[in-house]
Design an enzyme around this catalytic site. Structure first.
Site, PDB file in Angstrom:
ATOM      1  N   TYR A 155       0.843  -1.207   0.000  1.00  0.00           N
ATOM      2  CA  TYR A 155       0.000   0.000   0.000  1.00  0.00           C
ATOM      3  C   TYR A 155       0.876   1.254   0.000  1.00  0.00           C
ATOM      4  CZ  TYR A 155      -3.689   3.237   1.658  1.00  0.00           C
ATOM      5  OH  TYR A 155      -4.579   4.272   1.797  1.00  0.00           O
ATOM      6  N   ASP A 156       1.814   1.294   0.956  1.00  0.00           N
ATOM      7  CA  ASP A 156       2.624   2.507   1.128  1.00  0.00           C
ATOM      8  C   ASP A 156       3.436   2.806  -0.131  1.00  0.00           C
ATOM      9  OD1 ASP A 156       1.672   1.822   3.621  1.00  0.00           O
ATOM     10  OD2 ASP A 156       3.564   2.083   4.681  1.00  0.00           O
ATOM     11  N   LYS A 159       1.321   3.907  -3.140  1.00  0.00           N
ATOM     12  CA  LYS A 159       0.911   5.315  -3.064  1.00  0.00           C
ATOM     13  C   LYS A 159       2.096   6.232  -3.321  1.00  0.00           C
ATOM     14  CE  LYS A 159      -3.542   5.043  -1.932  1.00  0.00           C
ATOM     15  NZ  LYS A 159      -4.630   5.665  -2.701  1.00  0.00           N
ATOM     16  N   GLY A 217      -1.631   0.045  23.039  1.00  0.00           N
ATOM     17  CA  GLY A 217      -2.631   1.086  22.742  1.00  0.00           C
ATOM     18  C   GLY A 217      -2.104   2.505  22.898  1.00  0.00           C
ATOM     19  N   THR A 220      -0.554   6.423  18.362  1.00  0.00           N
ATOM     20  CA  THR A 220      -1.522   7.503  18.130  1.00  0.00           C
ATOM     21  C   THR A 220      -1.956   7.579  16.665  1.00  0.00           C
ATOM     22  OG1 THR A 220       0.146   9.190  17.606  1.00  0.00           O
ATOM     23  CG2 THR A 220      -0.441   8.912  19.933  1.00  0.00           C
ATOM     24  N   PRO A 282       2.532   2.001  12.515  1.00  0.00           N
ATOM     25  CA  PRO A 282       3.154   3.282  12.878  1.00  0.00           C
ATOM     26  C   PRO A 282       2.864   3.660  14.335  1.00  0.00           C
ATOM     27  CG  PRO A 282       2.123   3.438  10.725  1.00  0.00           C
ATOM     28  CD  PRO A 282       1.702   2.115  11.313  1.00  0.00           C
TER      29      PRO A 282
HETATM   30  P1  NAD Z   1     -12.824   2.075   0.397  1.00  0.00           P
HETATM   31  O1  NAD Z   1     -12.251   0.715   0.365  1.00  0.00           O
HETATM   32  O2  NAD Z   1     -14.103   2.301   1.105  1.00  0.00           O
HETATM   33  O3  NAD Z   1     -12.991   2.638  -1.092  1.00  0.00           O
HETATM   34  C1  NAD Z   1     -12.126   2.296  -2.143  1.00  0.00           C
HETATM   35  C2  NAD Z   1     -12.961   2.032  -3.387  1.00  0.00           C
HETATM   36  O4  NAD Z   1     -12.074   1.746  -4.485  1.00  0.00           O
HETATM   37  C3  NAD Z   1     -13.873   0.813  -3.245  1.00  0.00           C
HETATM   38  O5  NAD Z   1     -15.177   1.121  -3.674  1.00  0.00           O
HETATM   39  C4  NAD Z   1     -13.232  -0.240  -4.150  1.00  0.00           C
HETATM   40  O6  NAD Z   1     -14.150  -1.163  -4.651  1.00  0.00           O
HETATM   41  C5  NAD Z   1     -12.608   0.649  -5.227  1.00  0.00           C
HETATM   42  N1  NAD Z   1     -11.500   0.021  -5.961  1.00  0.00           N
HETATM   43  C6  NAD Z   1     -10.380  -0.561  -5.454  1.00  0.00           C
HETATM   44  N2  NAD Z   1      -9.598  -1.006  -6.448  1.00  0.00           N
HETATM   45  C7  NAD Z   1     -10.209  -0.680  -7.621  1.00  0.00           C
HETATM   46  C8  NAD Z   1      -9.902  -0.859  -9.005  1.00  0.00           C
HETATM   47  N3  NAD Z   1      -8.790  -1.489  -9.399  1.00  0.00           N
HETATM   48  N4  NAD Z   1     -10.757  -0.366  -9.925  1.00  0.00           N
HETATM   49  C9  NAD Z   1     -11.894   0.263  -9.553  1.00  0.00           C
HETATM   50  N5  NAD Z   1     -12.254   0.448  -8.272  1.00  0.00           N
HETATM   51  C10 NAD Z   1     -11.422  -0.021  -7.317  1.00  0.00           C
HETATM   52  O7  NAD Z   1     -11.678   3.034   0.985  1.00  0.00           O
HETATM   53  P2  NAD Z   1     -11.733   4.562   1.446  1.00  0.00           P
HETATM   54  O8  NAD Z   1     -11.437   4.606   2.885  1.00  0.00           O
HETATM   55  O9  NAD Z   1     -12.975   5.208   0.938  1.00  0.00           O
HETATM   56  O10 NAD Z   1     -10.471   5.139   0.681  1.00  0.00           O
HETATM   57  C11 NAD Z   1     -10.604   5.821  -0.550  1.00  0.00           C
HETATM   58  C12 NAD Z   1      -9.244   6.348  -0.991  1.00  0.00           C
HETATM   59  O11 NAD Z   1      -8.719   7.242  -0.010  1.00  0.00           O
HETATM   60  C13 NAD Z   1      -8.196   5.254  -1.186  1.00  0.00           C
HETATM   61  O12 NAD Z   1      -7.400   5.558  -2.311  1.00  0.00           O
HETATM   62  C14 NAD Z   1      -7.363   5.333   0.076  1.00  0.00           C
HETATM   63  O13 NAD Z   1      -6.041   4.914  -0.148  1.00  0.00           O
HETATM   64  C15 NAD Z   1      -7.436   6.822   0.388  1.00  0.00           C
HETATM   65  N6  NAD Z   1      -7.234   7.066   1.828  1.00  0.00           N
HETATM   66  C16 NAD Z   1      -8.212   6.792   2.724  1.00  0.00           C
HETATM   67  C17 NAD Z   1      -7.989   7.018   4.075  1.00  0.00           C
HETATM   68  C18 NAD Z   1      -9.055   6.779   5.112  1.00  0.00           C
HETATM   69  O14 NAD Z   1      -8.801   7.023   6.291  1.00  0.00           O
HETATM   70  N7  NAD Z   1     -10.239   6.325   4.778  1.00  0.00           N
HETATM   71  C19 NAD Z   1      -6.758   7.508   4.511  1.00  0.00           C
HETATM   72  C20 NAD Z   1      -5.771   7.728   3.565  1.00  0.00           C
HETATM   73  C21 NAD Z   1      -6.021   7.541   2.216  1.00  0.00           C
HETATM   74  N1  UDP Z   2      -6.104  -0.889  15.862  1.00  0.00           N
HETATM   75  C1  UDP Z   2      -6.466  -1.438  17.083  1.00  0.00           C
HETATM   76  N2  UDP Z   2      -7.519  -2.295  17.108  1.00  0.00           N
HETATM   77  C2  UDP Z   2      -8.245  -2.621  16.008  1.00  0.00           C
HETATM   78  C3  UDP Z   2      -7.878  -2.030  14.777  1.00  0.00           C
HETATM   79  C4  UDP Z   2      -6.806  -1.176  14.737  1.00  0.00           C
HETATM   80  O1  UDP Z   2      -5.844  -1.158  18.106  1.00  0.00           O
HETATM   81  O2  UDP Z   2      -9.201  -3.413  16.136  1.00  0.00           O
HETATM   82  C5  UDP Z   2      -4.965   0.034  15.846  1.00  0.00           C
HETATM   83  C6  UDP Z   2      -3.927  -0.258  14.775  1.00  0.00           C
HETATM   84  O3  UDP Z   2      -2.967  -1.188  15.262  1.00  0.00           O
HETATM   85  C7  UDP Z   2      -3.340   1.116  14.554  1.00  0.00           C
HETATM   86  C8  UDP Z   2      -4.529   2.059  14.803  1.00  0.00           C
HETATM   87  O4  UDP Z   2      -5.480   1.308  15.525  1.00  0.00           O
HETATM   88  O5  UDP Z   2      -2.337   1.386  15.500  1.00  0.00           O
HETATM   89  C9  UDP Z   2      -5.170   2.593  13.532  1.00  0.00           C
HETATM   90  O6  UDP Z   2      -5.449   1.477  12.702  1.00  0.00           O
HETATM   91  P1  UDP Z   2      -6.286   1.618  11.363  1.00  0.00           P
HETATM   92  O7  UDP Z   2      -6.281   0.285  10.710  1.00  0.00           O
HETATM   93  O8  UDP Z   2      -7.586   2.267  11.660  1.00  0.00           O
HETATM   94  O9  UDP Z   2      -5.467   2.684  10.498  1.00  0.00           O
HETATM   95  P2  UDP Z   2      -3.931   2.795  10.059  1.00  0.00           P
HETATM   96  O10 UDP Z   2      -3.094   1.831  10.839  1.00  0.00           O
HETATM   97  O11 UDP Z   2      -3.940   2.489   8.614  1.00  0.00           O
HETATM   98  O12 UDP Z   2      -3.587   4.192  10.370  1.00  0.00           O
END
Ligand code: NAD
Ligand code: UDP
Length: 319
Positions: A155-156, A159, A217, A220, A282
């Site tokens: 993922y990282d 992106k 826990g 942050t 993280p």
């Molecule tokens: P989500 O999983 O709810 O939405 C992602 C959508 O993308 C889904 O509907 C999925 O079906 C679609 N998708 C995935 N791969 C695809 C492909 N190859 N072709 C067409 N559609 C595809 O996730 P979200 O939380 O709504 O995240 C949306 C975007 O925001 C993502 O790019 C994610 O990386 C980014 N983002 C979200 C968060 C967050 O906290 N929610 C944080 C950082 C970045």
């Molecule tokens: N986390 C947790 N319990 C859960 C799910 C997540 O303690 O049931 C923790 C996870 O280890 C991380 C933080 O909550 O430290 C945020 O996790 P999340 O998956 O929401 O987002 P991301 O790690 O991608 O920031």
């Protein structure tokens, strides 16, 4: 779902990932701005149910499409917004190759569409580009601390590559590009079972099950409510340049505090149970939003507890 036709001069946006959590709110906001919206989604983590309320809107079209395959869109396009990607650690862990492809090939395809249509392109990047950050809070100038071969690498690094693609199309082809780095966001239409902290804790609290806090826990996160994020996305489209902009809420909490708050506001009798900390989780994350404040005049307006209350209202309807 209703197909969009000529649209009477309204600008048209193509949104990938519109059937997901953030994408569905974005589609709504773009329609409210008087645009036509075509969303492309393969439903790997999203669902058409998230867009049910837009069914019948003549300005809205949902097309099942994997954006990792060639994208063919007829007609004019003013904006191309790339939000498609699995976003929760368990989901990208379950689909690592797909996650890499949608960040790389999918981004290239969406950029190609923007270039062909002379459209503005916006990439939904993430705070994960900072990895397990050694600088705190994280400004956009920080290059990050990412393990490329760990379970989060798919993922990282996807992106990070997506950001490199956006900059390359900007520099090489003059495409008008934007990059937003989204920090943890929550709100209605998050999948109950996507494994992130907010959905897990809310579902567990509402079911009277123990809240599963990973590790001790004390790690942050900084949680942004989705309406604030969407205002930020629109402000970036309107006012930003090609350089990345952090969008997130600087209010930082430990995961223990988050779990305790959700137990309290839900009136749950659940207790907290500790589980193993995932690899490369993280330790800390908080956005430096100076750039968004000064360049866009944007900052979050919804406080942590207020936002959690609103998300909880949604979870009460689906858990
Ligand atoms: P989500 O999983 O709810 O939405 C992602 C959508 O993308 C889904 O509907 C999925 O079906 C679609 N998708 C995935 N791969 C695809 C492909 N190859 N072709 C067409 N559609 C595809 O996730 P979200 O939380 O709504 O995240 C949306 C975007 O925001 C993502 O790019 C994610 O990386 C980014 N983002 C979200 C968060 C967050 O906290 N929610 C944080 C950082 C970045
Ligand atoms: N986390 C947790 N319990 C859960 C799910 C997540 O303690 O049931 C923790 C996870 O280890 C991380 C933080 O909550 O430290 C945020 O996790 P999340 O998956 O929401 O987002 P991301 O790690 O991608 O920031």
């Amino acid at each position: 779902m209703a197909a969009s036709s000529a649209g009477g001069g309204k600008p048209r946006a193509v949104v990938s990932g519109g059937a997901g959590f953030i994408g569905s709110h974005l589609c709504e906001a773009l329609l409210n701005r008087g645009m036509r919206v075509l969303t492309l989604d393969n439903f790997i983590t999203g669902s058409p149910a998230n867009l049910k309320h837009l069914e019948g809107n003549p300005d809205f079209e949902l097309r099942r499409q994997n954006v990792n395959e060639h994208i063919d869109v007829k007609g004019d396009v003013r904006y191309v917004l790339h939000f498609a990607s699995p976003a929760s650690p368990p989901q990208y862990d379950a689909n690592p190759i797909h996650t890499l492809k949608v960040g790389t090939i999918g981004t290239m395809n969406m950029l190609g569409l923007a270039m062909a249509k002379n459209a503005t392109f916006l990439l939904a990047s993430t705070s994960e580009v900072y990895g397990d950050p050694l600088v705190h809070p994280q400004p956009e100038s920080y290059w990050g601390n990412v393990n490329p071969i760990g379970p989060r690498g798919c993922y990282d690094e996807a992106k990070r590559c997506a950001e490199a693609f956006a900059m390359a199309y900007h520099r090489a082809h003059g495409v008008d590009t934007r990059i937003i780095r989204i920090f943890n966001t929550h709100g209605p239409r998050m999948q109950v079972s996507d494994g992130r902290a907010v959905p897990n804790f809310m579902a567990q609290a509402l079911r009277g099950e123990p809240l599963t806090v990973y590790g001790d826990g004390t790690q942050t996160r900084s949680l942004c409510y989705v309406s604030d994020l969407i205002r930020g996305v629109l402000a970036v489209l309107d006012k930003a340049d090609e350089l990345p902009t952090n969008l997130g809420n600087p209010h930082e909490v430990t995961m223990i505090e988050l779990a305790e708050t959700i137990i309290r506001i839900s009136g749950s009798k659940s207790r907290i149970e500790h589980r193993d900390l995932p690899v490369d989780d993280p330790r800390q994350r908080r956005p430096d939003i100076t750039r968004a404040r000064t360049l866009l005049g944007w900052e979050p307006q919804v406080g942590l507890e207020d936002g959690l209350q609103r998300t909880l209202e949604y979870f009460r309807t689906v858990v």
